[in-house]
Scaffold this motif. Structure first.
Motif, mmCIF file in Angstrom:
data_model
loop_
_atom_site.group_PDB
_atom_site.id
_atom_site.type_symbol
_atom_site.label_atom_id
_atom_site.label_comp_id
_atom_site.label_asym_id
_atom_site.label_seq_id
_atom_site.Cartn_x
_atom_site.Cartn_y
_atom_site.Cartn_z
ATOM 1 N N TYR A 289 40.340 67.165 32.387
ATOM 2 C CA TYR A 289 39.150 66.726 32.944
ATOM 3 C C TYR A 289 38.053 67.638 32.303
ATOM 4 C CZ TYR A 289 42.132 64.232 36.482
ATOM 5 O OH TYR A 289 42.882 63.762 37.051
ATOM 6 N N PHE B 211 33.393 68.299 32.714
ATOM 7 C CA PHE B 211 32.002 67.770 33.498
ATOM 8 C C PHE B 211 30.898 67.221 32.343
ATOM 9 C CE2 PHE B 211 34.040 70.679 36.108
ATOM 10 C CZ PHE B 211 33.831 70.079 37.407
ATOM 11 N N SER C 56 28.250 64.582 33.312
ATOM 12 C CA SER C 56 27.571 65.098 34.396
ATOM 13 C C SER C 56 25.800 65.324 33.977
ATOM 14 C CB SER C 56 27.895 66.391 35.066
ATOM 15 O OG SER C 56 26.934 66.922 35.867
ATOM 16 N N GLU D 48 28.589 68.444 42.357
ATOM 17 C CA GLU D 48 28.969 67.305 41.530
ATOM 18 C C GLU D 48 30.637 66.932 41.289
ATOM 19 O OE1 GLU D 48 28.229 64.712 38.489
ATOM 20 O OE2 GLU D 48 26.515 65.931 39.681
ATOM 21 N N ALA D 49 31.234 67.788 41.706
ATOM 22 C CA ALA D 49 32.736 67.488 41.470
ATOM 23 C C ALA D 49 33.150 66.630 42.694
ATOM 24 C CB ALA D 49 33.722 68.858 41.546
ATOM 25 N N ARG E 120 31.037 64.473 44.418
ATOM 26 C CA ARG E 120 30.580 63.259 44.106
ATOM 27 C C ARG E 120 31.157 62.605 42.909
ATOM 28 N NH1 ARG E 120 24.197 65.185 44.034
ATOM 29 N NH2 ARG E 120 23.964 65.200 46.314
ATOM 30 N N ARG E 121 31.699 63.364 41.928
ATOM 31 C CA ARG E 121 32.480 62.439 40.783
ATOM 32 C C ARG E 121 33.999 62.072 41.529
ATOM 33 N NH1 ARG E 121 33.658 64.648 34.910
ATOM 34 N NH2 ARG E 121 34.740 62.942 33.935
ATOM 35 N N TRP E 122 34.538 62.753 41.998
ATOM 36 C CA TRP E 122 35.982 62.579 42.297
ATOM 37 C C TRP E 122 36.515 62.270 43.729
ATOM 38 C CZ3 TRP E 122 36.150 66.858 38.589
ATOM 39 C CH2 TRP E 122 36.199 66.432 37.399
#
Length: 458
Positions: free
Chosen positions: A139, A141, A144, A248-249, A251-253
């Motif tokens: 993975y 970022f 982002s 951010e993590a 919100r992403r996963w």
């Protein structure tokens, strides 16, 4: 439902063991000896799941934790895994310096006074490749809007020389249970203090006699530097790359992500305050706290990570996040002995690093408490192992709180305990507190994983 349950049955929305082997893991740690061992365990079994590490204060200052994290990852083939700066001090303070007890257990540099470069089998990679030697993060970022290429290594505000120890040394046997700082950071007492307020491992500093002339500002910091070591001053939590990375993590996963915290909870609390929308989707495994036995701080009630920032820990524990607490209730049962650590040295240079690291930790714990005569407690490795395989632990669900003051019916600052105001409220959020652990299976996981990683990297 039984009050004691297998972890995968009681976690809200958490995948069962083996259900999603690529579910990402984000580490947040104050990288000392057992944090390094936790990184090693994760790199041994699931390197493809490690998306990033946030380095925060605790065992050492934040900048030292960041350097230690980077060095350990480079040694383990994780040169492309980003390391972000976390908060530099607890939410109640203006600055932080590590206390002397931490140096006893982790060494002056946090890594048993070992120099990681001495164990490097090959030049460290910093080429930013998408894969790393021996398996690594799949993975990234890159999609982002946040610039995650900046690791945030700025050291402005740090006072004192950057000492880097290149030789191993034996822990000081004369260490005693006498805190370098004796005044607990009680809220009412803090109100009477003149800034800057400095945390010395969760306590207020024991300063020289100030009756002749009060020490303020830079003079105070210079005095603390001479007494305790380099002091690192706070920056706004929202300005740290680590807090932004958590936001951010998640919100992403979403719930597919597991955030594992093996240090103070300041970063997570800051992320919750900055972005409340992430809380329902945050799945968190923390190493910290104690529910059924005494703590490991000088008050024998509180656990070290929680005592560093009780206000942050209380905010986190009362939230709607999915929280698993891996505390002293189980980590004190998982002891690493010399025989296990000794045979790692035969597996290669990485194995020798972890052997040397473990010997320091085992000796320090032997000297501190008779209960560790047979080995050192695996605090942080067990938290990471529980994130990899939740079936290792059995949990008790309870509405948890953290005491933020001592006495006057307030409890003991830093204590983790059931919240009487919410215990009978069926809608109140519950923390999953680990009270039982499959000790043989965990120790076997550790025993097999470290030499396998070392041989893979040889």
């Amino acid at each position: 439902m039984d009050s004691m349950t297998d972890h995968e049955d009681s976690s809200r929305g958490a995948p069962a063991a083996g259900e999603d082997q690529l579910a990402p893991i984000l580490l947040d740690m104050d990288t000392g000896v057992d944090d390094a061992l936790a990184i090693g365990l994760l790199m041994a079994y699931a390197p493809e799941r490690l998306v990033a590490v946030i380095a925060t204060y605790g065992n050492v200052t934040q900048s030292v934790a960041q350097r230690n994290t980077r060095d350990v990852l480079d040694l383990l083939g994780g040169g492309s895994i980003p390391v972000f700066d976390g908060c530099r001090c607890p939410s109640w303070a203006d600055g932080f310096v590590a206390d002397r007890a931490c140096a006893h257990f982790h060494g002056d540099n946090g890594l048993a006074d070992l120099h990681v470069q001495d164990y490097m089998p090959a030049p460290a990679r910093h080429d930013g490749a998408p894969s790393v030697r021996g398996g690594g993060a799949v993975y990234d970022f890159s999609a982002s809007d946040i610039d995650f290429t900046v690791a945030g290594t700025m050291n402005a505000g740090a006072l004192g020389a950057d000492t880097r120890h290149r030789t191993a040394k034996t822990p000081v046997s004369s260490w005693t249970d006498e805190p370098a700082a004796t005044q607990s950071a009680e809220p009412e007492y803090l109100k009477s203090m003149t800034p800057p307020i400095i945390s010395v491992g969760g306590y207020l500093p024991k300063l020289p006699d100030l009756s002749s002339a009060p020490l303020r500002g830079r003079n105070l910091l210079s005095t603390l530097t001479e007494e305790y070591g380099p002091v690192e001053m706070a920056v706004r939590p929202a300005d740290t790359a680590g807090v932004r990375a958590i936001i951010e993590a998640v919100r992403r996963w979403g719930k597919n992500l597991t955030v594992v915290c093996t240090g103070p909870l300041t970063d997570v609390a800051a992320a919750m305050i900055e972005a409340p929308d992430i809380i329902p989707d945050l799945r968190l495994v923390i190493m910290g706290g104690a529910l059924t036995q005494q703590g490991n701080c000088f008050d024998t009630v509180s656990e070290t990570n929680i005592l560093q920032d009780p206000e942050a820990a209380d905010l986190v524990c009362r939230s709607l996040a999915d929280i698993t607490m891996v505390g002293l209730d189980v980590t004190h049962r998982c002891l690493l002995g010399r025989e296990t650590a000794e045979h790692w040295a035969n597996s290669g240079v990485v194995g020798r690093f972890f052997t040397d690291l473990s010997y320091f930790m085992i000796t320090a714990n032997e000297e501190s408490d008779p209960m560790f005569a047979s080995g050192a407690p695996m605090h942080d490795p067990l938290a990471v192992a529980a994130a990899i395989d939740p079936s290792l632990i059995r949990v008790f669900d309870v509405a948890l709180r953290v005491d933020t003051a001592t006495g006057n019916r307030e409890g003991v600052r830093g204590r983790t305990i059931g919240d009487g105001s919410r215990l009978n409220d069926p809608s109140a959020p519950r923390c999953h507190v680990a009270l039982d652990v499959d000790v043989p299976r965990f120790l076997d996981m550790l025993d097999r994983g470290i030499p396998a990683l070392s041989q893979r990297l040889a």
